[in-house]
Design a protein around this motif. Structure first.
Motif, PDB file in Angstrom:
ATOM      1  N   MET A  38       0.822  -0.918   0.300  1.00 41.75           N
ATOM      2  CA  MET A  38      -0.201   0.028  -0.251  1.00 41.75           C
ATOM      3  C   MET A  38       1.275   0.992   0.117  1.00 41.75           C
ATOM      4  SD  MET A  38      -2.919   1.061   2.714  1.00 41.75           S
ATOM      5  CE  MET A  38      -4.039  -0.332   2.533  1.00 41.75           C
ATOM      6  N   PHE A  39       0.753   2.330  -0.682  1.00 45.17           N
ATOM      7  CA  PHE A  39       1.360   3.280  -0.757  1.00 45.17           C
ATOM      8  C   PHE A  39       0.859   4.811  -0.778  1.00 45.17           C
ATOM      9  CE2 PHE A  39       0.703   2.217  -5.125  1.00 45.17           C
ATOM     10  CZ  PHE A  39       0.728   3.192  -6.057  1.00 45.17           C
ATOM     11  N   SER A  40       1.383   5.802  -0.555  1.00 46.04           N
ATOM     12  CA  SER A  40       0.108   6.994  -0.784  1.00 46.04           C
ATOM     13  C   SER A  40       0.694   8.118  -1.189  1.00 46.04           C
ATOM     14  CB  SER A  40      -0.309   7.085   0.882  1.00 46.04           C
ATOM     15  OG  SER A  40      -1.193   8.516   0.876  1.00 46.04           O
ATOM     16  N   GLY A  41       0.936   8.730  -1.119  1.00 42.59           N
ATOM     17  CA  GLY A  41       2.025  10.169  -1.374  1.00 42.59           C
ATOM     18  C   GLY A  41       1.617  11.204  -0.206  1.00 42.59           C
ATOM     19  N   ASP A  42       2.223  12.028   0.314  1.00 48.97           N
ATOM     20  CA  ASP A  42       2.663  12.113   2.054  1.00 48.97           C
ATOM     21  C   ASP A  42       2.023  13.896   1.999  1.00 48.97           C
ATOM     22  OD1 ASP A  42       4.598  14.032   0.439  1.00 48.97           O
ATOM     23  OD2 ASP A  42       5.896  13.446   2.446  1.00 48.97           O
TER      24      ASP A  42
END
Length: 85
Positions: free
Chosen positions: A1-5
């Motif tokens: 899972m990834f997300s932009g900060d």
């Protein structure tokens, strides 16, 4: 899972809060990962899942940070953790 900060739609803090409620055991605690000599984001490895943030990216991470996203996917496909240096 990834997300932009810098994602205002699904912020990293909200994602981490949701993950904490899954009760997953932490294998590798929160640490910065690098692309070249720059911090590319932060990651935490759980049993069965890895979460990574991508520094300087908004909701559409590959659009904002294509190189960092490519490195993230390369690590994922190779089954390796994100680089610590």
């Amino acid at each position: 899972m990834f997300s932009g900060d810098t994602d205002s739609v699904v912020p990293v803090t909200g994602t981490r809060f949701s993950i904490s409620h899954l009760g997953l055991k932490i294998k590798i605690p929160w640490y910065p990962w690098y692309s070249g000599r720059q911090v590319a984001g932060w990651t935490e490895v759980y049993e069965g899942m890895t979460f990574a943030s991508v520094r300087g990216a908004g909701h559409e991470v590959p659009l904002f940070q294509p190189r960092r996203t490519f490195q993230l996917f390369q690590s994922f496909l190779a089954g390796k953790p994100l680089p610590k240096t």
